[in-house]
Design a protein around this motif. Structure first.
Motif, short mmCIF file in Angstrom:
data_model
loop_
_atom_site.label_atom_id
_atom_site.label_comp_id
_atom_site.label_asym_id
_atom_site.label_seq_id
_atom_site.Cartn_x
_atom_site.Cartn_y
_atom_site.Cartn_z
N ALA A 36 0.72 -1.23 0.02
CA ALA A 36 -0.07 -0.07 0.18
C ALA A 36 1.08 1.21 0.13
O ALA A 36 1.70 1.35 0.89
N ASN A 37 0.61 2.15 -1.01
CA ASN A 37 1.29 3.32 -1.20
C ASN A 37 0.51 4.80 -0.72
O ASN A 37 -0.44 4.97 -1.51
N HIS A 38 0.79 5.17 0.23
CA HIS A 38 -0.04 6.32 0.55
C HIS A 38 0.15 7.51 -0.24
O HIS A 38 -1.06 8.13 -0.52
N CYS A 64 -4.93 7.13 2.84
CA CYS A 64 -3.78 7.67 2.72
C CYS A 64 -3.38 7.87 4.19
O CYS A 64 -1.98 7.45 4.34
N VAL A 65 -3.72 8.45 5.01
CA VAL A 65 -3.52 8.59 6.60
C VAL A 65 -3.35 7.55 7.23
O VAL A 65 -2.69 7.31 8.30
N ALA A 66 -4.26 6.51 6.98
CA ALA A 66 -4.08 5.36 7.71
C ALA A 66 -2.98 4.60 7.23
O ALA A 66 -2.52 3.74 8.25
N ILE A 67 -2.39 4.66 6.08
CA ILE A 67 -1.14 4.00 5.77
C ILE A 67 -0.03 4.70 6.30
O ILE A 67 0.96 4.11 7.01
N TRP A 71 2.36 11.91 7.70
CA TRP A 71 2.51 12.45 6.47
C TRP A 71 1.60 13.61 6.54
O TRP A 71 0.17 13.48 6.59
N SER A 72 2.28 14.74 6.65
CA SER A 72 1.11 16.10 6.73
C SER A 72 0.19 16.23 5.56
O SER A 72 -0.92 16.54 5.56
N LYS A 73 0.63 16.08 4.39
CA LYS A 73 -0.20 16.11 3.26
C LYS A 73 -1.43 15.43 3.22
O LYS A 73 -2.55 15.71 2.62
N GLY A 74 -1.37 14.25 3.88
CA GLY A 74 -2.58 13.30 3.55
C GLY A 74 -3.61 14.06 4.56
O GLY A 74 -4.79 14.08 3.90
N TYR A 75 -3.49 14.53 5.68
CA TYR A 75 -4.59 15.36 6.30
C TYR A 75 -4.95 16.41 5.59
O TYR A 75 -6.21 16.79 5.80
N GLY A 76 -4.00 17.23 4.82
CA GLY A 76 -4.31 18.27 3.98
C GLY A 76 -5.62 17.69 3.00
O GLY A 76 -6.52 18.32 2.56
N ARG A 77 -5.36 16.56 2.54
CA ARG A 77 -6.26 15.90 1.54
C ARG A 77 -7.40 15.73 2.36
O ARG A 77 -8.63 15.88 1.46
N VAL A 78 -7.53 15.08 3.33
CA VAL A 78 -8.88 14.99 4.36
C VAL A 78 -9.65 16.34 4.36
O VAL A 78 -10.90 16.48 4.22
N GLY A 79 -8.85 17.34 4.60
CA GLY A 79 -9.49 18.60 5.00
C GLY A 79 -10.06 19.13 3.66
O GLY A 79 -11.37 19.48 3.61
N ALA A 80 -9.51 19.03 2.52
CA ALA A 80 -9.89 19.50 1.30
C ALA A 80 -11.33 18.89 1.01
O ALA A 80 -12.22 19.38 0.43
N ALA A 81 -11.28 17.47 1.06
CA ALA A 81 -12.46 16.57 0.86
C ALA A 81 -13.65 17.17 1.43
O ALA A 81 -14.69 17.17 1.45
N HIS A 82 -13.45 17.24 3.02
CA HIS A 82 -14.60 17.71 3.84
C HIS A 82 -15.02 18.92 3.53
O HIS A 82 -16.24 19.22 3.63
N PHE A 83 -14.12 19.79 3.05
CA PHE A 83 -14.61 21.30 2.84
C PHE A 83 -15.53 20.97 1.52
O PHE A 83 -16.50 21.71 1.65
#
Length: 583
Positions: A36-38, A64-67, A71-83
């Motif tokens: 698995a590649n984050h 991504c963040v589970a893997i 990794w900071s950028k993964g949580y940024g992706r989470v934030g963007a999707a929720h937004f």
């Protein structure tokens, strides 16, 4: 194709803004990846965000963040999707987590600022009376049970939209007019029956029904409900505010990795290997370049941890293959594995990995190492096979076969004796005697030379060598061998073998210049004798030419010259060849 190749194609499609195609490539990369590649899930999340598929983007961001939870950028992706889904509180948590890990993450900071602006705008704007309608926690279940809306609730995207309005009622104004299904849902929530007057025919709501605040009295001019201002809804997602580039090794991370490597090199040179390993590990985590693993293996090698060296370099080769690293670097990894096996005293494995290194990239240094290791391995194998007792058994066995005339088995037995006792001259001499029986005279001569090299006083080896040389008509060399045999025999055996040596000497001398025709003329004898290299050399010697010239004028002078042993030997050779005739 490999996961890395699919990833590269996905990157290219993303840059070209073909987000659907990019998502497909990243999906194929995820399937082709062995682990698995984050980064791949992050990249596909970016594609889905750009396509406004926020729920799919959230699923990939969470994977991504589970893997890789660090990794900071993964949580940024989470934030963007929720937004994008309108979940401002969750978006805020995602961006804050990203900044907690990496305070310098500018896209996450920009996304957080956008969330705060949107939250503030929502608080300042009315919700057009829709907010109260969506507060019911059982709202979705009631809509699924309502025969008017049950079929609509089978559409997951519509359900997601209703849930989005629950967290952001201000966005309802525009959607109410754009999507007729929302009118049906609103009617169901308000208890209005839209089927009066015929199926499918809309009807004005009853005066007693509760209406949203946007409804006006019939006497007032009809006014189209206006959409909430742009600032009140996440019409611009964080994906649009943040450049949604795919995750590739960045220059700053590579620079940081190189800096960590440089520190590791300093520790390595000062022989602080644990600190060096830590820095090389840091470089590898920052930027995937197998040079850092090769460097780490060098520090592990100096520590003497050879098993760890092999493990590290095996990872370097595997990662290098996946990343299509330079074959020269992979060759270095293989060579260092070979070095580790040499230290572990496993020479066969060392040779195997030296060969792999040479297959990747051929260098004189590794070729020399491989040949030296092969030589050492052969020496060890020979030494391990030495056994004097078994050598004696083989000698007796060979003697028995020789007596029976079983020459092939005698050769095998004496060969086994040589392997078991390679320093025993008898094995080579005995095998030479058998080879002579098999008419293999050149091999017999070689074995005699080996016997003489092992024991220069072994007279029997000289005699067998001379016999083989006479057999191949190399008479001059046979005579030289017999001269050496006579000298050694006198020295170590008190002349015990002189009779056998003299017989062979006469045989060699007679056969050397024996004419094929008994009626040979002097001219023919001279021509034949000059074909002998030794005779030709004597006749071309200026000193011998002068002596022979004097002998023609004064034969007595020749007797004087023959007092010199060297001249005597040469004169005897010329007499045997028929160049000088005696009466």
């Amino acid at each position: 194709m490999s996961a890395d190749e699919f990833k590269k194609q996905g990157n290219a499609a993303f840059v070209a803004k073909d987000f659907s195609k990019a998502a497909d490539f990243f999906s194929q990369a995820i399937e082709a990846s062995e682990t698995a590649n984050h980064v791949l899930f992050s990249n596909r999340s970016a594609c889905y965000t750009s396509l406004k598929k926020f729920r799919e983007a959230l699923e990939d961001a969470e994977k991504c963040v589970a893997i890789n939870p660090t990794w900071s950028k993964g949580y940024g992706r989470v934030g963007a999707a929720h937004f994008g889904l309108g979940n401002l509180d969750d978006a805020e948590k995602g961006y804050k987590k990203a900044l907690e890990i990496d305070p310098s993450n500018k896209p996450a900071q920009d996304g957080l600022d956008q969330v705060h602006r949107t939250q503030q705008a929502r608080q300042q704007q009315p919700d057009l009376g829709f907010g109260q309608l969506f507060n019911d926690p059982n709202m979705i279940e009631k809509l699924k049970q309502n025969p008017k809306t049950a079929e609509l609730m089978k559409d997951p995207q519509l359900v997601a939209k209703v849930l989005q309005f629950k967290s952001n009622p201000q966005a309802m104004g525009t959607e109410f007019l754009q999507d007729p299904r929302m009118m049906t849902i609103m009617a169901a929530l308000l208890g209005i029956d839209l089927s009066m007057g015929g199926e499918g025919q809309p009807q004005e709501p009853a005066s007693s029904a509760k209406e949203p605040e946007v409804a006006k009295s019939q006497s007032a001019p009809k006014e189209t409900p206006k959409a909430a201002p742009a600032a009140t809804e996440p019409s611009k997602s964080a994906a649009e505010e943040e450049p949604m580039e795919v995750d590739e090794p960045e220059q700053d991370s590579k620079a940081a990795a190189e800096a960590s490597k440089a520190e590791g090199n300093k520790y390595y040179k000062s022989r602080q290997f644990d600190q060096a390993i830590e820095k090389y590990n840091g470089a590898w985590e920052l930027h995937k370049d197998i040079t850092y693993l090769n460097n780490r293996s060098a520090a592990e090698f100096e520590k003497g941890d050879y098993d760890q060296v092999i493990e590290t370099l095996t990872e370097a080769v595997e990662q290098g293959r996946e990343m299509r690293a330079d074959y020269k670097i992979i060759a270095k990894s293989f060579a260092r594995i070979g070095n580790a096996y040499v230290k572990k005293d496993d020479l066969k494995k060392a040779i195997e990995f030296y060969q792999r290194s040479l297959t990747e990239h051929r260098t004189p240094e590794i070729l020399t190492k491989m040949r030296n290791t092969e030589k050492d391995l052969k020496t060890r194998e020979v030494e391990a096979y030495i056994d004097p007792e078994k050598a004696e058994e083989a000698r007796l066995e060979g003697k028995e076969y020789f007596t029976k005339g079983d020459w092939p088995n005698a050769v095998k037995a004496y060969t086994e004796m040589i392997k078991r006792a390679p320093e025993d001259a008898r094995g080579y001499s005995n095998r030479a005697a058998v080879l002579a029986k098999l008419m293999s005279f050149p091999d017999a001569i070689k074995d005699c030379d080996m016997a003489i090299s092992k024991d220069p006083n072994f007279v029997r080896a000289y005699i067998r060598k001379a016999t083989a040389q006479i057999a191949v008509k190399d008479f001059a060399k046979a005579i030289e061998t017999l001269d050496a045999a006579r000298s050694k025999d006198a020295e170590v055996n008190n002349g015990a073998n002189v009779r056998e040596i003299d017989q062979l000497y006469v045989k060699a001398s007679q056969q050397r210049f024996q004419p094929a025709d008994s009626n040979e003329t002097p001219e023919q004898a001279y021509s034949r004798a000059m074909q002998d290299p030794e005779v030709a050399s004597i006749m071309q010697d200026p000193v011998m030419q002068s002596i022979l010239s004097q002998a023609q004028q004064n034969p007595a002078a020749l007797q004087e010259h023959m007092k010199n042993p060297d001249v005597f030997s040469k004169i005897q050779t010329l007499i045997a060849a028929g160049i000088i005739r005696t009466r």
